[in-house]
Design a protein around this motif. Structure first.
Motif, PDB file in Angstrom:
ATOM      1  N   ALA A  18      53.365  42.949  47.130  1.00 23.20           N
ATOM      2  CA  ALA A  18      53.254  44.208  46.379  1.00 23.20           C
ATOM      3  C   ALA A  18      52.309  44.053  45.193  1.00 23.20           C
ATOM      4  O   ALA A  18      51.548  44.962  44.878  1.00 23.20           O
ATOM      5  CB  ALA A  18      54.629  44.657  45.908  1.00 23.20           C
ATOM      6  N   GLN A  19      52.363  42.893  44.557  1.00 25.12           N
ATOM      7  CA  GLN A  19      51.486  42.656  43.410  1.00 25.12           C
ATOM      8  C   GLN A  19      50.038  42.448  43.857  1.00 25.12           C
ATOM      9  O   GLN A  19      49.119  42.794  43.119  1.00 25.12           O
ATOM     10  CB  GLN A  19      51.955  41.444  42.620  1.00 25.12           C
ATOM     11  N   GLN A  20      49.834  41.895  45.044  1.00 22.59           N
ATOM     12  CA  GLN A  20      48.469  41.707  45.531  1.00 22.59           C
ATOM     13  C   GLN A  20      47.744  43.047  45.590  1.00 22.59           C
ATOM     14  O   GLN A  20      46.579  43.137  45.195  1.00 22.59           O
ATOM     15  CB  GLN A  20      48.478  41.047  46.906  1.00 22.59           C
ATOM     16  N   ALA A  21      48.422  44.062  46.042  1.00 20.85           N
ATOM     17  CA  ALA A  21      47.821  45.401  46.089  1.00 20.85           C
ATOM     18  C   ALA A  21      47.476  45.877  44.684  1.00 20.85           C
ATOM     19  O   ALA A  21      46.411  46.466  44.461  1.00 20.85           O
ATOM     20  CB  ALA A  21      48.759  46.380  46.774  1.00 20.85           C
ATOM     21  N   GLN A  22      48.350  45.597  43.751  1.00 15.49           N
ATOM     22  CA  GLN A  22      48.118  45.981  42.356  1.00 15.49           C
ATOM     23  C   GLN A  22      46.881  45.284  41.796  1.00 15.49           C
ATOM     24  O   GLN A  22      46.133  45.857  41.023  1.00 15.49           O
ATOM     25  CB  GLN A  22      49.343  45.622  41.524  1.00 15.49           C
TER      26      GLN A  22
END
Length: 52
Positions: A18-22
């Motif tokens: 999820a953080q990779q997308a951020q």
């Protein structure tokens, strides 16, 4: 990779999906996936060195 926090810059594989997308990258697409887990390999190498 410019948005990756300093804490992860040397090991961005540890960032959750999820953080990779951020941070605008995807492991396996924008950055290569790990081919080995470094911790067990390090322990194995140190054990081999101690045997010598």
């Amino acid at each position: 990779m410019k948005d990756v926090p300093a804490a992860y810059i040397h090991n961005p594989v540890k960032v959750r999906n999820a953080q990779q997308a951020q941070y605008h990258y995807v492991i396996g697409t924008d950055y290569p996936a790990s081919i080995t887990d470094l911790k067990p390999q390090r322990e194995r190498a140190l054990a081999l060195l101690k045997q010598q």
